[in-house]
Design a protein around this motif. Structure first.
Motif, short mmCIF file in Angstrom:
data_model
loop_
_atom_site.label_atom_id
_atom_site.label_comp_id
_atom_site.label_asym_id
_atom_site.label_seq_id
_atom_site.Cartn_x
_atom_site.Cartn_y
_atom_site.Cartn_z
N ALA A 180 22.49 31.50 4.83
CA ALA A 180 21.26 31.75 4.08
C ALA A 180 20.88 30.54 3.24
CB ALA A 180 21.42 32.99 3.21
N GLU A 181 21.86 29.92 2.61
CA GLU A 181 21.60 28.73 1.79
C GLU A 181 21.03 27.60 2.62
OE1 GLU A 181 25.35 27.91 0.07
OE2 GLU A 181 25.29 29.60 -1.36
N ARG A 182 21.45 27.52 3.86
CA ARG A 182 20.96 26.48 4.77
C ARG A 182 19.69 26.89 5.50
NH1 ARG A 182 26.24 26.04 8.17
NH2 ARG A 182 24.68 25.40 9.70
N LYS A 183 19.15 28.05 5.16
CA LYS A 183 17.92 28.58 5.74
C LYS A 183 18.08 28.92 7.23
CE LYS A 183 15.99 27.81 1.78
NZ LYS A 183 15.78 28.93 0.83
N GLU A 184 19.33 29.12 7.65
CA GLU A 184 19.56 29.56 9.03
C GLU A 184 19.14 31.01 9.19
OE1 GLU A 184 21.08 28.20 11.82
OE2 GLU A 184 21.54 26.20 11.06
N ILE A 185 19.36 31.79 8.15
CA ILE A 185 18.92 33.18 8.13
C ILE A 185 18.32 33.45 6.75
CG2 ILE A 185 20.61 34.01 9.83
CD1 ILE A 185 22.29 35.05 7.53
N PRO A 186 17.34 34.37 6.66
CA PRO A 186 16.77 34.69 5.35
C PRO A 186 17.72 35.57 4.54
CG PRO A 186 15.76 36.04 7.05
CD PRO A 186 16.65 35.06 7.76
N GLU A 187 17.49 35.62 3.24
CA GLU A 187 18.35 36.41 2.35
C GLU A 187 18.39 37.88 2.78
OE1 GLU A 187 20.35 35.67 -0.03
OE2 GLU A 187 19.94 33.53 -0.23
#
Length: 253
Positions: A180-187
């Motif tokens: 999530a921090e890497r924007k691979e998946i949303p929160e």
């Protein structure tokens, strides 16, 4: 085993195939609206190997009943043609399969092909790496055998996704947050993944309780949501972009 081997009489010209499959002792019920014939299989017979759409087991199923419609017969030749429907039950999970076929007496029995109408095949997700796809399919194979094992295996799917995407962390929860921090998946998907992880823990530890059949669609939908976002959506977007570039190239030539 082919139909010709299992049912050699099917090669007999003029044979009404609908009446052959072990329903000779049944009383046909005609439906005036569909001009069909439904015959109950009192002496239960087995089909060829069928992959169950419920539990994924592959084995002969019990042929429960059969329905024939659109019966047409050439009175000169004695050849008939019809669309048939069969209801079969899986020997493992007892799930019901409905399938159809078309038949006419001029056909070779080996040419008969079946179309499964129910359960509907799950839509294949595009763009999954082989390791992720195999892990997901492996989980589907046990979902109606052991829900607890299903939950554990879907948790393993998440772990493979994290490994494939290079997530860091010493726990699955930390790896998901790293994605999530890497924007691979949303929160929001982290929350979904956390739900899968918690259900997996219930399946893995008897002290936490038991998963039930009611959790199967929840687990499956949550997992597919993550796989769609991480793999399928980018894959389809890439295909669309390539198609757009190809169209632009054609216009300039």
């Amino acid at each position: 085993m082919s139909l010709a081997v299992r049912f050699p009489l099917l090669r007999t010209p003029g044979l009404n195939r609908c009446a052959y499959f072990g329903w000779a002792h049944a009383t046909p019920r005609r439906d005036s609206d569909t001009n069909g014939v439904m015959e109950a299989n009192k002496e239960k017979s087995l089909t060829e190997n069928i992959k169950c759409g419920h539990c994924q087991n592959t084995a002969p199923m019990t042929l429960e009943t059969k329905y024939c419609e659109n019966l047409e017969q050439d009175h000169d030749s004695g050849i008939d043609a019809h669309t048939g429907y069969e209801i079969c039950t899986c020997p493992v999970c007892k799930g019901v399969t409905l399938r159809s076929y078309f038949w006419h007496d001029a056909m070779d029995p080996e040419d008969v092909s079946y179309k499964t109408l129910y359960p509907a095949a799950e839509k294949t997700q595009k763009g999954l790496p082989r390791s992720v796809r195999e892990a997901y399919e492996g989980a589907q194979n046990v979902k109606h055998i052991s829900v607890n094992a299903y939950g554990v295996l879907l948790g393993r799917v998440l772990e493979i996704v994290c490994e494939d995407r290079g997530a860091t962390g010493d726990t699955l929860d930390k790896k998901l947050k790293n994605l999530a921090e890497r924007k691979e998946i949303p929160e929001k998907l982290v929350d979904i993944a956390t739900g899968i992880r918690q259900l997996r823990n219930i399946g893995a530890h008897a002290s936490l309780g038991e998963l039930t059949e009611q959790e199967i669609p929840i687990l499956n939908d949550l997992t597919r949501a993550i796989l769609d976002y991480v793999y399928s959506a980018p894959h389809l977007a890439s295909i669309a972009a390539s198609s757009l570039l190809a169209l632009k190239a054609k216009k300039t030539t």
